[in-house]
Design an enzyme around this catalytic site. Structure first.
Site, PDB file in Angstrom:
ATOM      1  N   LYS A  90      18.036  11.692  26.937  1.00  0.00           N
ATOM      2  CA  LYS A  90      18.047  10.229  26.825  1.00  0.00           C
ATOM      3  C   LYS A  90      19.302   9.647  27.483  1.00  0.00           C
ATOM      4  CE  LYS A  90      14.230   9.484  24.569  1.00  0.00           C
ATOM      5  NZ  LYS A  90      13.128   8.732  25.193  1.00  0.00           N
ATOM      6  N   TYR A 136      17.794  16.723  23.124  1.00  0.00           N
ATOM      7  CA  TYR A 136      17.075  15.441  23.183  1.00  0.00           C
ATOM      8  C   TYR A 136      18.060  14.331  23.601  1.00  0.00           C
ATOM      9  CZ  TYR A 136      14.552  11.318  21.416  1.00  0.00           C
ATOM     10  OH  TYR A 136      13.939  10.094  21.295  1.00  0.00           O
ATOM     11  N   ASP A 144      -5.041   8.467  33.962  1.00  0.00           N
ATOM     12  CA  ASP A 144      -4.621   9.786  33.473  1.00  0.00           C
ATOM     13  C   ASP A 144      -3.225  10.115  33.975  1.00  0.00           C
ATOM     14  OD1 ASP A 144      -6.945  10.581  32.038  1.00  0.00           O
ATOM     15  OD2 ASP A 144      -7.966  10.821  33.971  1.00  0.00           O
TER      16      ASP A 144
HETATM   17  N1  NAP Z   1      10.407   7.822  16.806  1.00  0.00           N
HETATM   18  C1  NAP Z   1      11.726   7.742  16.910  1.00  0.00           C
HETATM   19  O1  NAP Z   1      12.480   7.913  15.928  1.00  0.00           O
HETATM   20  C2  NAP Z   1      12.365   7.399  18.232  1.00  0.00           C
HETATM   21  C3  NAP Z   1      13.723   7.037  18.253  1.00  0.00           C
HETATM   22  C4  NAP Z   1      14.334   6.729  19.472  1.00  0.00           C
HETATM   23  C5  NAP Z   1      13.600   6.787  20.635  1.00  0.00           C
HETATM   24  N2  NAP Z   1      12.277   7.165  20.597  1.00  0.00           N
HETATM   25  C6  NAP Z   1      11.553   7.235  21.864  1.00  0.00           C
HETATM   26  O2  NAP Z   1      10.503   6.282  21.865  1.00  0.00           O
HETATM   27  C7  NAP Z   1       9.448   6.727  22.733  1.00  0.00           C
HETATM   28  C8  NAP Z   1       8.120   6.631  21.988  1.00  0.00           C
HETATM   29  O3  NAP Z   1       8.170   7.495  20.853  1.00  0.00           O
HETATM   30  P1  NAP Z   1       7.180   7.352  19.595  1.00  0.00           P
HETATM   31  O4  NAP Z   1       8.025   7.420  18.379  1.00  0.00           O
HETATM   32  O5  NAP Z   1       6.265   6.219  19.809  1.00  0.00           O
HETATM   33  O6  NAP Z   1       6.428   8.748  19.657  1.00  0.00           O
HETATM   34  P2  NAP Z   1       4.957   9.137  20.056  1.00  0.00           P
HETATM   35  O7  NAP Z   1       3.967   8.275  19.345  1.00  0.00           O
HETATM   36  O8  NAP Z   1       4.880  10.616  19.866  1.00  0.00           O
HETATM   37  O9  NAP Z   1       4.861   8.786  21.618  1.00  0.00           O
HETATM   38  C9  NAP Z   1       5.243   9.677  22.625  1.00  0.00           C
HETATM   39  C10 NAP Z   1       4.421   9.396  23.866  1.00  0.00           C
HETATM   40  O10 NAP Z   1       4.805  10.307  24.912  1.00  0.00           O
HETATM   41  C11 NAP Z   1       3.620  10.926  25.423  1.00  0.00           C
HETATM   42  N3  NAP Z   1       3.885  12.253  25.979  1.00  0.00           N
HETATM   43  C12 NAP Z   1       4.605  13.246  25.409  1.00  0.00           C
HETATM   44  N4  NAP Z   1       4.609  14.321  26.222  1.00  0.00           N
HETATM   45  C13 NAP Z   1       3.889  13.977  27.324  1.00  0.00           C
HETATM   46  C14 NAP Z   1       3.540  14.666  28.526  1.00  0.00           C
HETATM   47  N5  NAP Z   1       3.934  15.904  28.745  1.00  0.00           N
HETATM   48  N6  NAP Z   1       2.781  14.012  29.452  1.00  0.00           N
HETATM   49  C15 NAP Z   1       2.369  12.737  29.228  1.00  0.00           C
HETATM   50  N7  NAP Z   1       2.658  12.030  28.099  1.00  0.00           N
HETATM   51  C16 NAP Z   1       3.421  12.656  27.172  1.00  0.00           C
HETATM   52  C17 NAP Z   1       2.698  11.014  24.213  1.00  0.00           C
HETATM   53  O11 NAP Z   1       1.377  11.293  24.626  1.00  0.00           O
HETATM   54  P3  NAP Z   1       0.349  12.110  23.652  1.00  0.00           P
HETATM   55  O12 NAP Z   1      -0.203  11.093  22.688  1.00  0.00           O
HETATM   56  O13 NAP Z   1      -0.681  12.624  24.606  1.00  0.00           O
HETATM   57  O14 NAP Z   1       1.121  13.185  22.964  1.00  0.00           O
HETATM   58  C18 NAP Z   1       2.910   9.619  23.637  1.00  0.00           C
HETATM   59  O15 NAP Z   1       2.194   8.670  24.389  1.00  0.00           O
HETATM   60  C19 NAP Z   1       9.831   8.141  23.167  1.00  0.00           C
HETATM   61  O16 NAP Z   1      10.452   8.091  24.433  1.00  0.00           O
HETATM   62  C20 NAP Z   1      10.848   8.567  22.125  1.00  0.00           C
HETATM   63  O17 NAP Z   1      11.737   9.553  22.601  1.00  0.00           O
HETATM   64  C21 NAP Z   1      11.639   7.453  19.424  1.00  0.00           C
END
Ligand code: NAP
Length: 251
Positions: free
Chosen positions: A160, A156, A64
């Site tokens: 990053k 954001y 967790d």
């Molecule tokens: N999607 C894009 O376009 C993109 C582009 C560049 C970089 N990124 C980066 O890639 C990474 C993964 O993103 P993704 O697209 O795979 O999105 P995602 O599926 O929404 O994954 C985000 C993760 O962060 C967790 N999280 C968010 N807030 C939290 C908190 N307060 N405590 C604990 N866990 C928390 C979420 O948990 P829950 O499931 O519990 O919410 C989930 O496991 C992120 O760092 C994001 O900024 C994404």
């Protein structure tokens, strides 16, 4: 330890419900994977999906984790090393912070806490432990958004940029210890984080990001863009005069 084929025996996915994180885990070589630590707010949700794609012999350990609870991070990280060495840690925790139900400052606090404070703290704590074992790789997910501030996502982007800066410095400091930090800089990725948003140019699926992520872990490059063309776009954006940059980034 990683074997000759760069196959890890133990991997931790922090933000284990992340779509990009799970795609990376699926794309990693599984030949020697014995233990996988799933660190998340709902690790059982991650385990449900991942046990379908990981080998039966891989033990899934659910941990967790709440990013904002920074005082608990050390205990979380301790659990990753309780049974022996940890080869690879992928930090995929993150929020975009465009929740329309709360005001900009509340969004900003959430984004800064989760994307910078929490991820940077985890990275530092894991690096300390890996240094003691004498090997290990940490991969963080930065973003193309850290290249240059844009009105629609500078909060954001700044979170990053902070994490990215810290990762580069830490990687340099770790030289010679057997521990390294890889930095993944994706552009727009089609995941639940970007659901409903209009796509930016060069949008990709999480599988494409995962390929870059795994190659980074195998090679000597420490920074990888997905798609690769964004490396050159970032270079051009950095040099571009402000007036032109504002115009093309829709300000
Ligand atoms: N999607 C894009 O376009 C993109 C582009 C560049 C970089 N990124 C980066 O890639 C990474 C993964 O993103 P993704 O697209 O795979 O999105 P995602 O599926 O929404 O994954 C985000 C993760 O962060 C967790 N999280 C968010 N807030 C939290 C908190 N307060 N405590 C604990 N866990 C928390 C979420 O948990 P829950 O499931 O519990 O919410 C989930 O496991 C992120 O760092 C994001 O900024 C994404």
């Amino acid at each position: 330890m990683l074997n000759a084929f760069h196959s890890p025996q133990s991997v931790a996915l922090l933000g284990a419900t992340s779509e990009i994180g799970q795609a990376i885990l699926k794309a990693l070589p599984h030949d020697s994977l014995n233990t996988c630590y799933l660190v998340a707010r709902e690790p059982q949700r991650a385990a449900k999906t991942l046990k379908e794609v990981l080998p039966d012999r891989t033990k899934l350990v659910e941990i967790d984790f709440q990013a904002e609870a920074t005082q608990t991070h050390k205990a979380v990280v301790d659990q990753l090393f309780a049974d022996g060495d940890l080869d690879v840690a992928i930090i995929a925790v993150g929020v975009l912070g465009n929740n329309p139900d709360v005001d900009e400052s509340a969004n900003a606090l959430d984004v800064m806490t989760v994307n910078y404070l929490a991820c940077a703290n985890l990275m530092l704590l894991i690096a300390e432990k890996m240094k003691l074992q004498g090997h290990g790789q940490i991969e963080i997910i930065s973003s193309f958004a850290q290249t240059r501030p844009r009105v629609d996502n500078f909060i954001y982007g700044s979170s990053k940029a902070g994490l990215d800066f810290m990762a580069r410095g830490l990687n340099d400091k770790l030289e010679g210890t057997g521990v390294s930090i890889s930095i993944l800089r994706p552009g727009f990725v089609r995941t639940r984080m970007t659901k409903g948003m209009s796509e930016a140019p060069f949008a990709v699926n999480s599988d494409a990001v995962a390929k870059v992520a795994v190659n980074l872990l195998k090679g000597d490059e420490r920074i990888g863009y997905s798609p690769a063309v964004l490396k050159y776009v970032a270079y051009v954006f950095t040099l571009m005069p402000t007036k032109i940059f504002k115009r093309i980034s829709n300000r």
